[in-house]
Scaffold this active site. Structure first.
Site, PDB file in Angstrom:
ATOM      1  N   ARG A 140      60.604   1.759 -10.053  1.00 42.27           N
ATOM      2  CA  ARG A 140      61.640   0.846  -9.543  1.00 42.27           C
ATOM      3  C   ARG A 140      62.690   0.478 -10.586  1.00 42.27           C
ATOM      4  O   ARG A 140      63.779   0.062 -10.258  1.00 42.27           O
ATOM      5  CB  ARG A 140      60.980  -0.429  -9.031  1.00 42.27           C
ATOM      6  CG  ARG A 140      60.703  -0.371  -7.553  1.00 42.27           C
ATOM      7  CD  ARG A 140      60.386  -1.731  -7.041  1.00 42.27           C
ATOM      8  NE  ARG A 140      59.247  -2.268  -7.786  1.00 42.27           N
ATOM      9  CZ  ARG A 140      58.100  -2.625  -7.218  1.00 42.27           C
ATOM     10  NH1 ARG A 140      57.947  -2.532  -5.937  1.00 42.27           N
ATOM     11  NH2 ARG A 140      57.121  -3.106  -7.939  1.00 42.27           N
ATOM     12  N   LYS A 188      41.250   7.326  -9.733  1.00 43.50           N
ATOM     13  CA  LYS A 188      40.340   6.375  -9.116  1.00 43.50           C
ATOM     14  C   LYS A 188      40.973   4.976  -9.167  1.00 43.50           C
ATOM     15  O   LYS A 188      41.866   4.770  -9.987  1.00 43.50           O
ATOM     16  CB  LYS A 188      39.004   6.388  -9.829  1.00 43.50           C
ATOM     17  CG  LYS A 188      39.056   5.738 -11.203  1.00 43.50           C
ATOM     18  CD  LYS A 188      37.721   5.788 -11.846  1.00 43.50           C
ATOM     19  CE  LYS A 188      37.746   5.070 -13.145  1.00 43.50           C
ATOM     20  NZ  LYS A 188      38.045   3.652 -13.112  1.00 43.50           N
ATOM     21  N   HIS A 243      38.244  11.134 -15.502  1.00 45.96           N
ATOM     22  CA  HIS A 243      38.606  11.642 -16.832  1.00 45.96           C
ATOM     23  C   HIS A 243      37.385  11.951 -17.698  1.00 45.96           C
ATOM     24  O   HIS A 243      37.490  12.682 -18.667  1.00 45.96           O
ATOM     25  CB  HIS A 243      39.604  10.713 -17.530  1.00 45.96           C
ATOM     26  CG  HIS A 243      39.008   9.501 -18.175  1.00 45.96           C
ATOM     27  ND1 HIS A 243      38.690   8.371 -17.481  1.00 45.96           N
ATOM     28  CD2 HIS A 243      38.678   9.253 -19.459  1.00 45.96           C
ATOM     29  CE1 HIS A 243      38.189   7.477 -18.314  1.00 45.96           C
ATOM     30  NE2 HIS A 243      38.162   7.978 -19.527  1.00 45.96           N
ATOM     31  N   LYS A 288      36.238  15.351 -20.780  1.00 45.16           N
ATOM     32  CA  LYS A 288      35.774  15.186 -22.165  1.00 45.16           C
ATOM     33  C   LYS A 288      34.944  16.402 -22.579  1.00 45.16           C
ATOM     34  O   LYS A 288      34.075  16.846 -21.841  1.00 45.16           O
ATOM     35  CB  LYS A 288      34.930  13.912 -22.309  1.00 45.16           C
ATOM     36  CG  LYS A 288      35.740  12.623 -22.137  1.00 45.16           C
ATOM     37  CD  LYS A 288      34.852  11.410 -22.343  1.00 45.16           C
ATOM     38  CE  LYS A 288      35.548  10.127 -21.913  1.00 45.16           C
ATOM     39  NZ  LYS A 288      36.408   9.532 -22.925  1.00 45.16           N
ATOM     40  N   GLU A 314      31.081  -0.746 -23.756  1.00 46.67           N
ATOM     41  CA  GLU A 314      32.397  -0.964 -24.359  1.00 46.67           C
ATOM     42  C   GLU A 314      32.402  -2.317 -25.040  1.00 46.67           C
ATOM     43  O   GLU A 314      31.742  -3.256 -24.572  1.00 46.67           O
ATOM     44  CB  GLU A 314      33.485  -0.930 -23.288  1.00 46.67           C
ATOM     45  CG  GLU A 314      33.655   0.442 -22.676  1.00 46.67           C
ATOM     46  CD  GLU A 314      34.770   0.448 -21.643  1.00 46.67           C
ATOM     47  OE1 GLU A 314      35.862   0.909 -21.970  1.00 46.67           O
ATOM     48  OE2 GLU A 314      34.543  -0.047 -20.533  1.00 46.67           O
ATOM     49  N   ASP A 330      33.872   0.319 -10.938  1.00 45.33           N
ATOM     50  CA  ASP A 330      34.823   0.840 -11.920  1.00 45.33           C
ATOM     51  C   ASP A 330      34.301   2.106 -12.590  1.00 45.33           C
ATOM     52  O   ASP A 330      35.047   3.076 -12.728  1.00 45.33           O
ATOM     53  CB  ASP A 330      35.104  -0.244 -12.981  1.00 45.33           C
ATOM     54  CG  ASP A 330      36.141   0.193 -14.015  1.00 45.33           C
ATOM     55  OD1 ASP A 330      37.090   0.904 -13.629  1.00 45.33           O
ATOM     56  OD2 ASP A 330      36.008  -0.184 -15.200  1.00 45.33           O
ATOM     57  N   HIS A 378      32.254   7.844 -13.278  1.00 43.22           N
ATOM     58  CA  HIS A 378      31.884   8.474 -14.549  1.00 43.22           C
ATOM     59  C   HIS A 378      30.362   8.634 -14.711  1.00 43.22           C
ATOM     60  O   HIS A 378      29.864   9.697 -15.070  1.00 43.22           O
ATOM     61  CB  HIS A 378      32.393   7.648 -15.735  1.00 43.22           C
ATOM     62  CG  HIS A 378      33.858   7.319 -15.682  1.00 43.22           C
ATOM     63  ND1 HIS A 378      34.782   8.169 -15.136  1.00 43.22           N
ATOM     64  CD2 HIS A 378      34.555   6.241 -16.122  1.00 43.22           C
ATOM     65  CE1 HIS A 378      35.986   7.619 -15.237  1.00 43.22           C
ATOM     66  NE2 HIS A 378      35.872   6.453 -15.825  1.00 43.22           N
ATOM     67  N   LYS A 425      31.164  -4.394 -20.384  1.00 45.14           N
ATOM     68  CA  LYS A 425      32.267  -4.766 -21.285  1.00 45.14           C
ATOM     69  C   LYS A 425      31.729  -5.812 -22.250  1.00 45.14           C
ATOM     70  O   LYS A 425      30.787  -6.541 -21.930  1.00 45.14           O
ATOM     71  CB  LYS A 425      33.417  -5.390 -20.495  1.00 45.14           C
ATOM     72  CG  LYS A 425      33.942  -4.535 -19.360  1.00 45.14           C
ATOM     73  CD  LYS A 425      34.892  -3.474 -19.845  1.00 45.14           C
ATOM     74  CE  LYS A 425      35.468  -2.705 -18.665  1.00 45.14           C
ATOM     75  NZ  LYS A 425      36.159  -1.487 -19.083  1.00 45.14           N
TER      76      LYS A 425
HETATM   77  C1  BG6 Z   1      38.180   3.807 -17.035  1.00 45.10           C
HETATM   78  C2  BG6 Z   1      37.761   2.426 -16.612  1.00 45.10           C
HETATM   79  O1  BG6 Z   1      37.954   4.730 -16.013  1.00 45.10           O
HETATM   80  O2  BG6 Z   1      37.447   4.204 -18.184  1.00 45.10           O
HETATM   81  C3  BG6 Z   1      37.912   1.441 -17.748  1.00 45.10           C
HETATM   82  O3  BG6 Z   1      38.561   2.004 -15.522  1.00 45.10           O
HETATM   83  C4  BG6 Z   1      37.226   1.939 -18.996  1.00 45.10           C
HETATM   84  O4  BG6 Z   1      37.399   0.156 -17.375  1.00 45.10           O
HETATM   85  C5  BG6 Z   1      37.660   3.369 -19.307  1.00 45.10           C
HETATM   86  O5  BG6 Z   1      37.579   1.074 -20.073  1.00 45.10           O
HETATM   87  C6  BG6 Z   1      36.890   3.928 -20.484  1.00 45.10           C
HETATM   88  O6  BG6 Z   1      37.351   5.208 -20.811  1.00 45.10           O
HETATM   89  P1  BG6 Z   1      36.957   5.868 -22.184  1.00 45.10           P
HETATM   90  O7  BG6 Z   1      37.488   7.261 -22.077  1.00 45.10           O
HETATM   91  O8  BG6 Z   1      37.615   5.048 -23.263  1.00 45.10           O
HETATM   92  O9  BG6 Z   1      35.479   5.806 -22.297  1.00 45.10           O
END
Ligand code: BG6
Length: 512
Positions: free
Chosen positions: A67, A174, A204, A208, A242, A261, A266, A364
């Site tokens: 935008r 996602k 993602h 990796k 994390e 999430d 993952h 987290k």
């Molecule tokens: C994302 C999540 O898919 O992956 C996040 O939405 C998370 O909450 C992130 O922090 C972590 O990715 P990576 O590659 O740093 O482990």
């Protein structure tokens, strides 16, 4: 699928040499959501890194749609800053200059027909000016609520139309829904416009290197596979911890929580790769067949009061700094029930895995950032030593260290040097840094390149997404009806119930 990219041949490459990386053919990428964090921190740097590695075609086009009242050069500056700040490979002016020539920007909102018509003009100009050959990928880095509208607009402006000589692909990020029903609705909307082999769903983690290495470790070696079953394996622990909190992410995370999430995607993908049978080949169909089989055989173990744990971080100290609890992070409700820690126990009902629990946990503001898959073995059936000799012997373990400090650790018992027989756990390590000179590419480099090549192996299909929701939904429903998450102090390893769910079977979480 025959596509222009498959017909295009890099003149410098000998097509018989399979070791050389494949280079994308003429094409462009359009990104929706260019003002978001993902674009700035991951997508734009990955595109530059691919260009720098010589894996993009010389006339590559990159179009941003947003935008903001930007001109092409304003968007170019945003990409430049993102590349300078976040690219993995060194900055080279000549690479940047070539990439910059293909950068375009289209201003508009998702409900603006004219803007999508302008986008259609822009990509066809790229075809003429940069030789992108009608091949365009559309990356929806936008909230899922916007998918239907963007898909509809792409259809209306004929941007979704592929043909024998040109391809069109859509990349979606996602979350793919928030439960099975919403995922099905979303898939229906996307599949209304795109046929399934045009759709690339990003997880993602599959990009990796260390995740792909699970397949190499399992299926390229003789050493592990004979032990990889319920005769020898006691249980499997998959941890994604994390240390960061959720400051600034309330808009996405509030009401979503840790299980939706990352477990739904993952961690279930990591579980699937750890548990699958050997695929007939690594072509996308064969790999998918095995993943679907194992996901279909997976259920959350019951009763959920004992087999799951759910937590929310309270304030505490982390890395020498005082950090707020979730309820004090901006944007979260003071009565938020969103979980920031989730752990579940799964059973995989196949001949190979019956009776072997798979424990998945994520959180987290935990002790530190670490993702690993730990296969923990049964104890030896007989120990011909004095009891005291093996007091400090734990269970053998094979640990794939996904990140950081990527590699593999094997843990086993060894005699402590000295005149008595005493056995203690030791570890044997493989680290990427010590074994390879090649640096690990970012997940998004691999995945964006695969989209441009039309290579779908690393992208979960519709059914995988839906099966993953089927596994998680009963737990989510149970949590919704049963109070709020337990709190845990920031910097610790989660709530007491996480330990209790393991302790009830005499097991414990690894402290990575
Ligand atoms: C994302 C999540 O898919 O992956 C996040 O939405 C998370 O909450 C992130 O922090 C972590 O990715 P990576 O590659 O740093 O482990």
């Amino acid at each position: 699928m025959s596509s222009a990219s498959e017909q295009w041949q890099n003149p410098l490459r000998d097509p018989r040499d399979k070791r050389l990386p494949r280079v994308a053919g003429p094409c462009s990428l359009v990104i929706f959501g260019v003002t978001g964090d993902l674009s700035r921190k991951k997508l734009m740097p990955a595109i530059y890194d691919l260009a720098n590695r010589g894996l993009l075609p010389p006339g590559f086009g990159l179009t941003g749609f947003a935008r903001r009242e930007w001109e092409h050069q304003d968007f170019g500056q945003v990409v430049y800053d993102a590349v300078k700040q976040h690219a993995r490979t060194p900055f080279r002016q000549e690479v940047w200059d070539r990439l910059a020539e293909g950068i375009r920007f289209v201003q508009g909102s998702f409900d603006d027909d004219d803007a999508f018509d302008r986008l259609a003009d822009t990509v066809s100009e790229l075809d003429t000016e940069r030789g992108t050959g009608g091949n365009h990928a559309f990356y929806l880095s936008v909230p899922p609520g916007a998918f239907p509208l963007v898909c509809k607009q792409l259809a209306r402006s004929k941007l979704a139309d592929d043909g024998p000589e040109q391809w069109r692909r859509v990349v979606i990020e996602k979350p793919f829904g928030h439960d099975l029903a919403s995922a099905q609705e979303l898939n229906a909307v996307v599949n209304d416009v795109f046929h399934e082999d045009q759709v690339f769903r990003i997880d993602h983690y599959l990009g990796k290197e260390t995740v792909q290495n699970i397949l190499a470790l399992r299926f390229a070696n003789q050493l592990f596979e004979p032990l990889w079953n319920s005769n020898y394996v006691d249980h499997v622990q998959i941890t994604m911890a994390e240390d960061i909190g959720l400051g600034g992410r309330a808009g996405y995370y509030e009401g979503i929580g840790a299980a939706r999430d990352v477990i739904q995607n993952h961690l279930l993908q990591l579980m699937a790769l750890t548990a699958i049978e050997e695929p007939v080949s690594f072509n996308p169909r064969d790999l998918r067949t095995e993943k679907l089989k194992v996901l279909s055989a997976t259920r959350p173990a019951e009763p959920f009061a004992k087999t799951t744990a759910r937590g929310q971080y309270a304030g505490g100290w982390q890395g020498g700094q005082k950090v707020p609890g979730l309820l004090d992070e901006s944007g979260f409700s003071k009565t938020s029930c969103t979980e920031t820690f989730a752990a579940i126990e799964l059973e995989v009902n196949t001949r190979r895995w019956a009776g072997v629990p798979f424990y998945l946990r994520t959180g987290k503001r935990l002790g530190r950032r670490v993702t690993e898959v730990a296969v923990v073995f049964k104890r030896a059936p007989h120990l011909p030593f004095d009891d005291t000799a093996t007091e400090e012997l734990g269970q053998n373990a094979f640990v794939v260290r996904i990140q950081p400090d990527e590699g593999v650790t094997m843990r086993f018992g060894s005699k402590v040097p000295g005149s008595t027989m005493e056995v203690r756990d030791v570890t044997m390590d493989f680290g990427y840094g010590h074994s390879f000179t090649e640096a690990l590419p970012e997940a998004y480099e691999r995945l964006i390149l695969d989209v441009l090549l039309g290579e779908p192996s690393l992208f979960p299909v519709n059914e995988e997404v839906e099966l993953s929701w089927e596994i998680l939904d009963p737990v989510l429903r149970y949590w919704e009806k049963n109070g709020s998450p337990e709190t845990y102090r920031a910097g610790t390893w989660g709530p007491p119930s996480a330990n209790a769910m393991m302790a009830r079977t005499g097991r414990h979480w690894r402290r990575p």
